[in-house]
Design an enzyme around this catalytic site. Structure first.
Site, PDB file in Angstrom:
ATOM      1  N   MET A 193      47.792  31.419  45.103  1.00 59.67           N
ATOM      2  CA  MET A 193      47.226  32.584  45.777  1.00 59.67           C
ATOM      3  C   MET A 193      48.259  33.393  46.553  1.00 59.67           C
ATOM      4  SD  MET A 193      44.253  32.442  44.641  1.00 59.67           S
ATOM      5  CE  MET A 193      43.023  31.319  43.965  1.00 59.67           C
ATOM      6  N   ILE A 226      51.081  36.693  46.059  1.00 62.90           N
ATOM      7  CA  ILE A 226      51.596  37.731  45.156  1.00 62.90           C
ATOM      8  C   ILE A 226      53.124  37.675  45.208  1.00 62.90           C
ATOM      9  CG2 ILE A 226      51.776  40.236  44.804  1.00 62.90           C
ATOM     10  CD1 ILE A 226      48.826  40.437  45.447  1.00 62.90           C
ATOM     11  N   HIS A 276      43.964  34.050  35.077  1.00 58.43           N
ATOM     12  CA  HIS A 276      43.103  34.875  35.940  1.00 58.43           C
ATOM     13  C   HIS A 276      41.660  34.752  35.452  1.00 58.43           C
ATOM     14  CE1 HIS A 276      42.069  38.013  38.743  1.00 58.43           C
ATOM     15  NE2 HIS A 276      41.318  38.532  37.779  1.00 58.43           N
TER      16      HIS A 276
HETATM   17  C1  GAR Z   1      40.984  29.567  39.096  1.00 61.12           C
HETATM   18  O1  GAR Z   1      39.721  30.074  38.759  1.00 61.12           O
HETATM   19  C2  GAR Z   1      42.061  30.594  38.790  1.00 61.12           C
HETATM   20  O2  GAR Z   1      41.812  31.322  37.622  1.00 61.12           O
HETATM   21  C3  GAR Z   1      41.972  31.473  39.992  1.00 61.12           C
HETATM   22  O3  GAR Z   1      41.776  30.578  41.071  1.00 61.12           O
HETATM   23  C4  GAR Z   1      41.118  29.397  40.609  1.00 61.12           C
HETATM   24  C5  GAR Z   1      41.946  28.189  40.981  1.00 61.12           C
HETATM   25  O4  GAR Z   1      41.274  27.003  40.694  1.00 61.12           O
HETATM   26  N1  GAR Z   1      43.147  32.282  40.143  1.00 61.12           N
HETATM   27  C6  GAR Z   1      43.142  33.530  40.604  1.00 61.12           C
HETATM   28  O5  GAR Z   1      42.139  34.078  41.003  1.00 61.12           O
HETATM   29  C7  GAR Z   1      44.485  34.220  40.618  1.00 61.12           C
HETATM   30  N2  GAR Z   1      44.329  35.641  40.745  1.00 61.12           N
HETATM   31  P1  GAR Z   1      42.049  25.630  40.514  1.00 61.12           P
HETATM   32  O6  GAR Z   1      42.924  25.428  41.752  1.00 61.12           O
HETATM   33  O7  GAR Z   1      40.946  24.600  40.450  1.00 61.12           O
HETATM   34  O8  GAR Z   1      42.867  25.685  39.244  1.00 61.12           O
END
Ligand code: GAR
Length: 199
Positions: A91, A93, A110
């Site tokens: 998270m 940028i 994403h």
């Molecule tokens: C996932 O859904 C990923 O696609 C999203 O955060 C989540 C992380 O879950 N990423 C974003 O939104 C990036 N812009 P995780 O830690 O269980 O993999």
């Protein structure tokens, strides 16, 4: 073997999908060698430790400026000879300085069909809240190369997921992960790793 680093911030279910894919042979051209988290409490770190993968915590809050944070990331990755970086729920940028340092070597997952519901401010659960608020009938996930434009790099893979009556952001997030993210991320990582091996 391509040396892969996975950058995480939270639960790490996408990291787990990558670990499972390496164990099952879906990822065969690369090896997850390092997991970096910007959050010391991320459960993703436990997942990495359980799989015997080296972990590092690099906290943005403890750095005096964003460039110090990125310099630490860059030196940690270079010291270990990392070939491919996967942002899996990371998270933060990253600036042009970082993306240029690893051009064509950074992937991101994403949770929407880019170019919908993406860019600055669209992350995690927020993406699904916005999709439901808009009333789209189909959403999904995208794996793309990372450049200096948030969610703006070349698309590698996408998979669509249908929205169902009564979906909440949480329910939709889980379905998008299960039906799309956990499938296309390992496939994209293998595809790009295989290309790097041939270079
Ligand atoms: C996932 O859904 C990923 O696609 C999203 O955060 C989540 C992380 O879950 N990423 C974003 O939104 C990036 N812009 P995780 O830690 O269980 O993999």
């Amino acid at each position: 073997m391509v040396k892969i680093a996975v950058l995480v911030s939270g639960g790490g279910t996408n990291l787990q999908a990558l670990i499972n894919a390496e164990n099952s042979g879906i990822i065969k051209s690369g090896k997850i060698s390092l997991v970096i988290s910007n959050n010391k409490n991320a459960y993703a770190l436990e997942r990495a430790k359980n799989a015997g993968i080296e972990t590092l915590v690099i906290s943005k809050k403890e750095c005096s400026c964003p460039s110090e944070f990125e310099d630490k990331l860059i030196s940690s990755l270079n010291e270990r000879g990392i070939d491919l970086i996967v942002l899996a729920g990371f998270m933060c940028i990253l600036s042009k300085k970082f993306t240029d340092a690893f051009e064509g070597r950074i992937l991101n997952v994403h949770p929407s069909l880019i170019p919908s519901f993406c860019g600055e401010g669209f992350y995690g659960l927020k993406v699904h809240e916005k999709a439901l608020e808009y009333g789209v009938k189909v959403t999904g996930a995208t794996v793309h190369f990372v450049n200096e434009i948030p969610d703006g790099g070349k698309i590698i893979k996408q998979k669509a997921v249908y929205i169902k009556e009564g979906d909440t952001p949480e329910v939709l997030q889980k379905r998008v992960m299960e039906e799309a993210e956990w499938i296309i991320l390992p496939l994209a990582v293998e595809e790009v790793s295989a290309t790097i091996v041939k270079e």
